[in-house]
Scaffold this active site. Structure first.
Site, PDB file in Angstrom:
ATOM      1  N   ASP A  12       0.845  -1.030  -0.011  1.00 58.59           N
ATOM      2  CA  ASP A  12      -0.038  -0.095   0.118  1.00 58.59           C
ATOM      3  C   ASP A  12       0.968   1.046  -0.042  1.00 58.59           C
ATOM      4  OD1 ASP A  12      -2.582   1.655   0.543  1.00 58.59           O
ATOM      5  OD2 ASP A  12      -1.605   1.811   2.609  1.00 58.59           O
ATOM      6  N   ASP A  14      -0.143   4.957   0.896  1.00 58.20           N
ATOM      7  CA  ASP A  14      -0.273   6.301   1.718  1.00 58.20           C
ATOM      8  C   ASP A  14      -0.346   5.308   3.325  1.00 58.20           C
ATOM      9  OD1 ASP A  14      -0.648   8.480  -0.199  1.00 58.20           O
ATOM     10  OD2 ASP A  14      -2.492   6.941  -0.943  1.00 58.20           O
ATOM     11  N   ASP A 171      -1.587  -0.499   6.137  1.00 59.26           N
ATOM     12  CA  ASP A 171      -1.849   0.414   7.322  1.00 59.26           C
ATOM     13  C   ASP A 171      -2.975   0.376   7.887  1.00 59.26           C
ATOM     14  OD1 ASP A 171      -2.442   3.608   6.836  1.00 59.26           O
ATOM     15  OD2 ASP A 171      -2.234   2.194   5.108  1.00 59.26           O
TER      16      ASP A 171
END
Length: 233
Positions: A12, A14, A171
């Site tokens: 991922d 961001d 995240d």
């Protein structure tokens, strides 16, 4: 023979590779203020962490009763975000080390993100990670964003990898759920610490509860190596 033979890694972007959520928050706050919503808070923003930009602005339109088309809101938010990303994007140091370590071992790497393709490319170029991460998938390129598995499955397809041989770094709860739905193992590094006990994170193979403050390239590499050994017949 590398200790990671047979494994592909999908990142991922961001909040995982780069500390970009503050930029997304400011871009969102500024966009909404321009359309008559002056009180968008960081707590409001946290509810959208892990959700694609397109789905975020579509929800804004419903939630705040905005008359502007989703396409217009998306373009305005992306413009504000890119203004910040071009000068302020920063890779997490241990994540940079991890990417460099994996690339040095010849591990196939990809980025699968809810951001626009342009935003992904700008951030990777700004941070220099584009030297290692060349296979990119934006949620704009697939039918469904996270928590659907589409972006991760498309990344695996472009890498020529079996989903079962892929490991995702994420995240946010929607991304961890997407990795699980794709049949992939996951290293979860919660951006919002309070979400670490969310049921989605329980599906992760490795949960770094303290987020980026506790993540180390060495520990992640050791876990990957153990996973690779366990997967061999």
């Amino acid at each position: 023979m590398s200790t990671l033979d047979g494994i592909s890694v999908i990142f991922d972007l961001d909040g995982t590779l780069v500390d970009s959520e503050p930029h997304y928050y400011e871009a969102g706050r500024q966009t909404l203020a321009e359309y008559g919503v002056p009180d968008f808070t960081w707590a409001d923003h946290e509810g959208y962490v892990g959700i694609s930009t397109q789905e975020t602005v579509a929800d804004w339109k419903r939630r705040y009763g905005l008359r502007a088309p989703v396409e217009e809101l998306l373009a305005v938010k992306n413009r504000h975000y890119l203004d910040r990303a071009r000068t302020g994007a920063r890779a997490y140091p241990e994540m940079r080390k991890f990417v460099e370590l994996l690339a040095g071992e010849g591990v196939p790497l990809a980025v699968a993100s809810g951001s626009s393709r342009e935003a992904i490319e700008v951030i990777l170029a700004r941070t220099g990670l584009d030297a290692y991460l060349r296979t990119l998938v934006s949620a704009d390129e697939v039918a469904r964003g996270k928590p659907a598995p589409d972006v991760f499955l498309e990344a695996a397809r472009r890498l020529g990898a079996d989903p079962a041989d892929c490991v995702v770094l994420e995240d946010a709860a929607p991304g961890v759920a997407a990795a699980h739905a794709a049949g992939m193992r996951c290293v979860a590094i919660p951006y919002v610490a309070e979400q670490a006990d969310a049921p989605e994170f329980a599906t992760a193979g490795l949960l770094v509860r303290g987020g980026q403050t506790e993540f180390t390239a060495r520990a992640a590499h050791e876990w990957l190596a153990r996973s690779a050994r366990a997967a061999r017949p």
